[in-house]
Scaffold this active site. Structure first.
Site: not given
Ligand code: RTP
Ligand code: MG
Length: 143
Positions: A11, A51, A114, A117, A128
């Protein structure tokens, strides 16, 4: 063990901090092969499309704004159980919860910024990878 492909993003925060090589080293050290890779700077439309599953979430605007704030590296990784293996290398979404030695523990500053991804399932990996790479940009290893 199944040989899988998964999709990964370094990222904008991690690219800006010059962590591309360190993160690629983690993938390769874990036995994941980089079989497609490029740097892109997402448009708002590209980030919103990528997203889309999160479009109703309160953090969606901030997520799109962050993901368009600078260039990213996108890559296709191949290896044994690649989807889960990459999620384990990444660590928990919130770096405060990420296990020691994971990418997010080492390189992420917050849940919003973070570092990486990774696809969360085989079906999303396929979607993707196709979102960013044409078939002829993916180069499986022959040796
Ligand atoms: P990613 O898709 O980026 O790999 O991350 P992930 O699966 O671990 O998490 P996901 O639930 O898919 O969420 C995508 C991105 O959104 C942001 N996020 N912010 N503030 C919050 O509660 C929150 N929850 C998710 C994070 O940057 C996450 O990587
Ligand atoms: Mg995710």
């Amino acid at each position: 063990m199944a040989i899988e492909r998964t999709f990964s993003i370094i990222k904008p925060d991690a690219v800006a901090k010059n962590h591309i090589g360190a993160i690629y080293n983690r993938f390769e050290s874990a036995g994941l092969k980089i079989i497609a890779s490029k740097m892109v700077h997402l448009t708002k439309e590209q980030a919103e499309g990528f997203y889309a599953e999160h479009s109703a979430r309160p953090f969606f605007g901030a997520l799109v704004s962050f993901m368009t704030s600078g260039p990213i590296m996108v890559q296709c990784l191949e290896g044994e159980n690649a989807v889960l293996a990459n999620r384990e290398i990444m660590g928990a979404t919130n770096p405060a919860d990420a296990a020691r030695g994971t990418l997010r523990a080492d390189y992420a500053a917050s849940i919003d910024e973070n570092a990486v991804h990774g696809s969360d399932a085989l079906a999303s990996a396929e979607r993707e990878i196709a979102y960013f790479f044409s078939a002829d940009e993916v180069c499986p290893r022959t040796r």
